[in-house]
Scaffold this motif. Structure first.
Motif, PDB file in Angstrom:
ATOM      1  N   ASN A   1      10.545  21.008   9.210  1.00 52.24           N
ATOM      2  CA  ASN A   1       9.703  22.115   8.788  1.00 52.24           C
ATOM      3  C   ASN A   1       9.593  23.150   9.897  1.00 52.24           C
ATOM      4  O   ASN A   1       9.451  22.824  11.069  1.00 52.24           O
ATOM      5  CB  ASN A   1       8.314  21.608   8.405  1.00 52.24           C
TER       6      ASN A   1
ATOM      7  N   LYS B   1       4.874  27.140  12.267  1.00 52.97           N
ATOM      8  CA  LYS B   1       4.113  28.298  11.794  1.00 52.97           C
ATOM      9  C   LYS B   1       3.444  28.993  12.975  1.00 52.97           C
ATOM     10  O   LYS B   1       2.887  28.343  13.862  1.00 52.97           O
ATOM     11  CB  LYS B   1       3.060  27.878  10.767  1.00 52.97           C
TER      12      LYS B   1
ATOM     13  N   GLU C   1       9.860  27.943   5.476  1.00 57.47           N
ATOM     14  CA  GLU C   1      10.126  26.541   5.105  1.00 57.47           C
ATOM     15  C   GLU C   1       9.263  25.571   5.912  1.00 57.47           C
ATOM     16  O   GLU C   1       8.806  25.895   6.999  1.00 57.47           O
ATOM     17  CB  GLU C   1      11.611  26.233   5.321  1.00 57.47           C
TER      18      GLU C   1
END
Length: 213
Positions: free
Chosen positions: A3, A6, A213
């Motif tokens: 992942n 962020k 993603e």
């Protein structure tokens, strides 16, 4: 791929990252160098745009006495309507930026281009007020990438005092990666045409959508 990390702050390069400016840049570089009697080929322009213009000018044998009028010609060509008309947006740009804003990320542009031209392009695609908190161009940060100054100026404009690992810079050239590292923030290389190998020095993506993603 694991992942994607962020971030709260995403800083983007402009040319070749958010917008397809190759036709516009071919026109600007070919006409500007022709103005001082230096012919260049359209297929070489992409490489010239990935390094500071003074470096390209010196490499191509530009004369010291022509520097000022060459610079004025570049600015004139960049800022005229024809160059705006030749600039296109990548298919993955608008929706990716919109999703990042919906996630409450703060976005900025850090470019060697000028802010007037960037603003004209954002207006063309109805993005001038929605997406970006700050714009940093060559007037705000005269020392070009790979120096850290452009990114440092952006961070100052954001009044950001936190951990710089919460900021990432996304660009399409190695100078963008080096500039990010020099500013002690994370770097992501957008490599739409698979020009660069994978490296431990940066995260490589082929579409901006991968940021989500």
């Amino acid at each position: 791929m694991p992942n994607m990390k962020k971030y709260n702050y995403y800083l983007f390069d402009f040319d070749g990252t958010l917008f397809d400016t190759i036709k516009a840049n071919q026109r600007v570089f070919i006409e500007a160098f022709a103005y001082i009697n230096i012919p260049i080929k359209a297929e070489d322009v992409l490489g010239y745009t990935r390094v500071p213009i003074p470096e390209t000018y010196e490499k191509l044998g530009g004369k010291e006495e022509d520097v000022e009028r060459f610079g004025e010609k570049i600015i004139s060509l960049v800022n005229d309507q024809t160059t705006v008309n030749l600039t296109e947006i990548y298919d993955d740009t608008y929706d990716t930026l919109l999703d990042l804003r919906l996630q409450e990320a703060t976005l900025g542009i850090v470019t060697s281009n000028n802010v007037k031209h960037v603003g004209d392009i954002l207006k063309k695609f109805s993005m001038n007020e929605l997406f970006f908190t700050i714009l940093v161009g060559n007037q705000e940060a005269p020392i070009p990438k790979p120096d850290a100054q452009p990114i440092n100026v952006a961070i100052e404009m954001l009044h950001y005092q936190g951990d710089r690992k919460d900021i990432v810079y996304i660009g399409d050239a190695m100078n963008d990666v080096i500039a990010a590292h020099n500013a002690h923030i994370d770097a992501i290389l957008i490599d739409r045409n698979n020009e660069y190998p994978d490296s431990d020095d940066y995260l490589r993506i082929t579409s901006l959508k991968e940021l989500l993603e």
